[in-house]
Every structure is written in C-alpha cells, then in structure tokens.
Design an enzyme around this catalytic site. Structure first.
Site, short mmCIF file in Angstrom:
data_model
loop_
_atom_site.label_atom_id
_atom_site.label_comp_id
_atom_site.label_asym_id
_atom_site.label_seq_id
_atom_site.Cartn_x
_atom_site.Cartn_y
_atom_site.Cartn_z
CG HIS A 60 -1.30 -47.40 61.52
ND1 HIS A 60 -2.08 -46.42 61.76
CD2 HIS A 60 -0.34 -47.43 62.20
CE1 HIS A 60 -1.83 -45.97 63.06
NE2 HIS A 60 -0.61 -46.69 63.39
CG HIS A 95 -2.23 -43.45 66.55
ND1 HIS A 95 -1.76 -42.83 65.54
CD2 HIS A 95 -1.49 -44.79 66.88
CE1 HIS A 95 -0.51 -43.76 65.17
NE2 HIS A 95 -0.65 -44.79 65.89
CD GLU A 132 -3.61 -48.33 69.60
OE1 GLU A 132 -3.05 -47.12 69.56
OE2 GLU A 132 -2.66 -49.15 69.71
CG ASP A 172 1.05 -49.58 64.95
OD1 ASP A 172 1.22 -48.46 64.78
OD2 ASP A 172 0.29 -49.72 66.28
#
Ligand code: HPA
Ligand code: ZN
Length: 320
Positions: free
Chosen positions: A5, A184, A187, A265
């Site tokens: 990711h 996503h 989160e 990320d």
C-alpha cells in the site's frame, strides 16, 4: 518484505521534489520541504499538501525516475515486491497518456528487477473526493490501456466524501476486465464501512481497514472471508488514529484471524519506509517478518509464478 500500500507520487524525498520542480519550472516552498512530513497538520491538510508537493511530476520521464528511485531504495533496505498506486488522470492533465505512464512504470520496474531484484505491480486508482464520474473515467482508462504491470483498481482520497456505493460501477468495469479491487475504508470511518466497501465494490483487499477492530462481527467477517488488510502503522499513528503503537489494533486484528499485510502509504509524509513498517509490526504482533511476508505474498495481486518466486526468496528463517 512486501509493501502493498503505497501511493507512488507520495514516495518522493525532498531532493527529488526539488530536482523535478527545477526541471519543470515549478516552485515548492523550501519550508514545506524542510518541515517534518512536509508540514501537513491533519488529514484534510495532508491531502492538500500531497497534491501540491506531488504536482512537480509532469512527464513520463519524471514518473519513471520516481518509480525507479522508490524501488531501488526499497530494495536497498530489503524489500522484494511493491504494489504502487497511481490515478491515471493525474498525469493525463499534464499531457502524459496513460499508456505512456504504464510504459514508464514498466521500464522502472524492469530496470529495478534486473539491477536490484525487486518486483513491482501497479494499482490504478480513482480519487474518492473527485466523485463517481471521475472514478468511472479512471476505470475506463485503466481497462482500455492495461498492460501486464497493471493488476488492480483502487479508491484513494477522502473516505468521508460520497457514499461508497456511488463507486460501484467504476469497480464493476475494472473487475470485469480482471483487475483485482482494493479501496481505502475503515481508516477515517468506522467498522461497518469496511463491510460496505467490500460488498459494494467487490474488494479483494481493504486499504487500512483497521477500524474493523471496533466490531466483533466485522472482524469475524474479515477473518472468515480471508480478506487481507493493508495496514499502514506509521500513517495511522501520524494521522492520529491511534496515540501509540500499543494502542494500535493490529494485534487484535491478527488475533481475530485477519490477514495482515503492510504498507508505507506515503513514506516521507509519514516519516517511514518498509523496514520501519516491518519493525513496528514485528514489535506489535510479536511475529517474525517472514510470517508477515508469507501472508503478504498470498495477498499480492500479481500472478502465481511471481508469488512462487517470492516464496522461494523468503525462506522461513529470513527476517522479511
Ligand atoms: N490516503 C488517502 N488518499 C491518499 C493518500 C492517503 O494516504 N495519499 C494519497 N492519496
Ligand atoms: Zn493510502
């Protein structure tokens, strides 16, 4: 070690940002480049900073260099495989057709593979806060131009904008052409949104998904359906989702039977790299790097021959 990711444009170190800004006649304030994590304050300002800083990538050559730099660096700290996210329309705005973007990433991958033994695949993404029409456009471009490096379709951006169901058609198009899906979720919003994203978008993995830990039912569903999570520990800590590693639910997720993979990320924004993510995860999970890597290989979007090669590279006694 695998990094599953990472936002490709979010990998640039200050040196590269300056170099590309100079080359393309753009300016990025020095205080931004010198600030920790480029000076963002919260998620909204992170997204703004990200767009500003990464706008220095203009040409296919820029993209190839950014990709190669990240792969070479990641290989130097022990990574063997990376999946990078990029939204096709981003560089089309500066006149780079998507097929040229794919060629640039493929060329960087081939060179990094040959010189440093690291492999790479790409996930084309839609940006949630740009809305469902832009997502449809991104999906259509991705499937029309795909080459062998493109294996997935994803949804990035601000999870708090638009209902996830509005992106159903974009994901249907991408999946109908064999791209595997990730998004996503879980989160910034709660556990139920993880299930909703999996069901509405047909996800094979979840980006983050860590807030699944807030619901026993969602945990059970993730474990039973063997849907891996792309956990980005440094990102979660930097963005204030959890105060400390000890507060992070990664161990709870693992103990509930969830498959855990790791991601950086946007590494310099969150002051991390893949080795940093592995060492945090090993500390929190009390598992070896090779156990984490084993699940990540299973969760990777690449072909089986590549997975077999990765498995053969990671004997049970190596650290990652
Ligand atoms: N989260 C969501 N969207 C993004 C990110 C991120 O970390 N980086 C670039 N787009
Ligand atoms: Zn992300």
């Amino acid at each position: 070690m695998l990094d599953l990711h990472v936002h490709l444009r979010g990998t640039m170190l200050p040196r590269k940002i300056e170099e590309l800004a100079d080359r393309n006649g753009l300016a990025v304030p020095t205080d931004t480049l010198q600030a920790r994590g480029y000076g963002w304050r919260d998620f909204t300002s992170f997204l703004e900073t990200y767009d500003r800083v990464t706008s220095v990538i203009v040409t296919a050559r820029d993209l190839e260099e950014v990709t190669y730099d990240y792969l070479r660096f990641s290989a130097s700290i022990g990574a063997t495989y990376v999946e990078v996210m990029l939204s096709p329309p981003d560089l089309m705005r500066t006149g780079v057709p998507f097929e040229d973007q794919l060629s640039a990433i493929s060329a960087a991958r081939d060179q990094a593979f040959e010189l440093h033994g690291i492999d790479c695949r790409m996930i084309a993404t839609a940006v949630r806060h740009l809305g469902p029409d832009a997502a449809l456009n991104a999906a259509r471009i991705a499937v029309a131009r795909r080459n062998e490096i493109l294996v997935g379709f994803g949804l990035t951006g601000d999870e708090r904008r638009f209902a996830v169901g509005e992106f159903r058609e974009a994901f249907r198009i991408a999946r109908s052409e064999g791209l595997l899906a990730t998004a996503h979720a879980g989160e910034h919003l709660g556990a139920e949104t993880v299930v909703e994203a999996i069901e509405k978008l047909g996800l094979s993995r979840v980006g983050h998904g860590v807030r699944a830990a807030e619901s026993e039912a969602v945990l059970r569903q993730l474990a039973d359906n063997r849907i891996p999570l792309e956990v980005c520990l440094s990102s979660n800590l930097a963005l204030g989702l959890y105060h400390s590693l000890a507060d992070h639910p990664i161990r709870k997720l693992r103990e509930a039977g969830c498959l855990i993979t790791l991601g950086t990320d946007d590494p310099p924004f969150f002051e991390t790299d893949v080795a940093g993510e592995y060492s945090k995860a090993m500390e929190a999970l009390r598992e070896t790097g090779s156990a984490i890597t084993y699940d990540a290989i299973g969760a990777a979007f690449c072909d089986d021959a590549t997975k077999a090669r990765l498995r053969s590279m990671h004997s049970p006694n190596t650290s990652g």
